[in-house]
Design a protein around this motif. Structure first.
Motif, short mmCIF file in Angstrom:
data_model
loop_
_atom_site.label_atom_id
_atom_site.label_comp_id
_atom_site.label_asym_id
_atom_site.label_seq_id
_atom_site.Cartn_x
_atom_site.Cartn_y
_atom_site.Cartn_z
N ASP A 181 1.83 -13.58 4.97
CA ASP A 181 0.41 -13.56 4.61
C ASP A 181 0.33 -13.74 3.08
N GLU A 182 0.47 -12.63 2.33
CA GLU A 182 0.32 -12.66 0.88
C GLU A 182 1.22 -13.71 0.22
N LYS A 211 -4.26 -5.51 15.65
CA LYS A 211 -3.34 -5.48 14.51
C LYS A 211 -3.41 -4.11 13.87
N ASP A 220 1.06 -5.04 10.50
CA ASP A 220 0.91 -5.63 9.15
C ASP A 220 1.32 -4.61 8.10
N LYS A 224 -2.17 -1.62 10.68
CA LYS A 224 -1.59 -1.56 9.34
C LYS A 224 -0.50 -0.49 9.34
N ASN A 255 1.68 -5.27 4.63
CA ASN A 255 1.22 -5.54 3.26
C ASN A 255 2.32 -5.22 2.23
N ASN A 270 0.03 -16.74 8.59
CA ASN A 270 -1.36 -16.32 8.69
C ASN A 270 -2.11 -17.13 7.63
N LYS A 289 -5.31 -17.88 5.51
CA LYS A 289 -6.61 -17.39 5.04
C LYS A 289 -7.16 -18.43 4.08
N GLU A 345 3.88 -8.61 10.05
CA GLU A 345 3.28 -9.41 9.00
C GLU A 345 3.64 -8.86 7.62
MG LIG Z 1 -2.07 -9.15 6.14
#
Ligand SMILES: [Mg+2]
Length: 368
Positions: free
Chosen positions: A237-238, A161, A188, A163, A190, A259, A261, A212
């Protein structure tokens, strides 16, 4: 599962290499380790996975500490729960703050499994013997990226992965794709592409496994519009900080992958609900990481033994990030897989000597 005492350790440990994302660089990882002691001398372990600064979501180590100390643990000590799922009563006194709640929830599940003298994976119905591991590489020079990817492939990881952010996307990803035609590559963002969605369309030909969290955390509608334009699956994700958020995202077609978490969604109870929801709607899931310590890492391994976790997660060897972890044994990746822990609960215990070395302060909360 009456809790006699809770112990919080606030710790800080240097990462072997700084980790850069579109929103911040982590060099020193602060975090919280939570011990819940029952009346028979058994201890459940949880971890507060918020970062020091609110760049990932709004929670931080300090906000988690406050929530645990002032609200969650005093409320928990008044309860006599029979199962971790009943902790909803405890969480009902606090809005939001999923990472603080997850620290409690993880410790309750670990304690519950230890009391039942079973591994946690067995308690939650995990059937995979190994968890599938993947590696996350922070943004850096293309040469460094290729070197790190080469190292990861040599170590047996089958998914890398990267960023990304505007200005650091097409060029490094293209270089990576050319060097490793068969590697699963996940990008990813973010949330870095707010207003720059068109930059992402250029990535659609690279055969990425998924992109992502391209857009802002709260923006499920625009994620849905973007997913319509992209062949590449969007993974959230977030945005997914609870079961309800997952249900909304699925209803809006905002993503094809989630994803999961444990920390971000408020604990294992909520994570398991999201897994079932995703299965019902044919949404793929995998287990995300938070640059966490060995406690949360062991919880992730247990979660990833569920049959639904059939693509590699952000699970890597403890030694990739830490000189020495606060839990033992280490998480070890062999040929891209991690053997599940067979001990009771999460199957790891605290390395007290190491814990002491990295502890900023520890304190107990008892029932009064
Ligand atoms: Mg992430």
């Amino acid at each position: 599962m009456k809790i006699a005492k809770a112990t919080i350790h606030e710790i800080s440990m240097a990462l072997k290499k700084p980790f850069r994302t579109s929103l911040g660089t982590v060099t020193e990882r602060r975090g919280l380790v939570l011990e819940l002691h029952d009346e028979n001398g058994l201890t459940g372990l949880g971890e507060g996975v918020a970062f020091s600064e609110p760049w990932y979501t709004e929670e931080t180590v300090d906000t988690s500490l406050l929530m645990l100390k002032k609200y969650l643990l005093p409320a928990l000590l008044q309860e006599d729960l029979h199962h971790p799922e009943e902790a909803e009563r405890v969480y009902a006194t606090v809005r939001g703050n999923p990472m603080a709640k997850a620290a409690v929830d993880m410790a309750l599940w670990d304690l519950h499994a230890r009391q039942a003298r079973k591994p946690l994976y067995e308690i939650i119905g995990g059937t995979r013997k190994t968890a599938l591991a993947g590696v996350a590489i922070g943004s850096q020079s293309i040469d460094d990226l290729l070197d790190q990817a080469q190292e990861a492939v040599r170590e047996g990881y089958s998914r890398v992965k990267v960023k990304i952010m505007p200005g650091y996307d097409l060029e490094p990803l293209k270089a990576l794709r050319e060097a490793f035609p068969d590697l699963s590559i996940l990008a990813d963002a973010n949330s870095a592409y707010e207003g720059k969605e068109s930059d992402l369309l250029a990535l659609d030909e690279l055969g990425l496994q998924m992109i992502e969290q391209p857009l802002s955390q709260k923006d499920l509608v625009r994620h849905a519009e973007l997913q319509k334009k992209l062949k590449t699956p969007v993974c959230l994700d977030e945005s997914i900080d609870s079961y309800k958020a997952a249900a909304n995202a699925i209803a809006l077609n905002s993503c094809r992958v989630i994803n999961i978490k444990i920390g971000r969604v408020g604990g294992l109870t909520e994570a398991l609900k999201i897994v079932r929801l995703c299965q019902d709607h044919h949404i793929q899931v995998w287990c995300g990481g938070m640059l966490e310590f060995g406690i949360s890492r062991a919880h992730n391994v247990a979660l990833s033994t569920l049959k639904e976790f059939n693509i590699p997660g952000d699970l890597s060897s403890s030694s990739r990030y830490w000189e020495e972890d606060i839990a033992t044994p280490d998480v070890i990746v062999k040929s891209g897989e991690i053997e599940r822990f067979e001990g009771y609960g999460i199957g790891v215990s605290l390395n007290h000597k190491r814990l002491q070395e990295v502890t900023l302060h520890s304190f107990d909360i008892k029932k009064h």
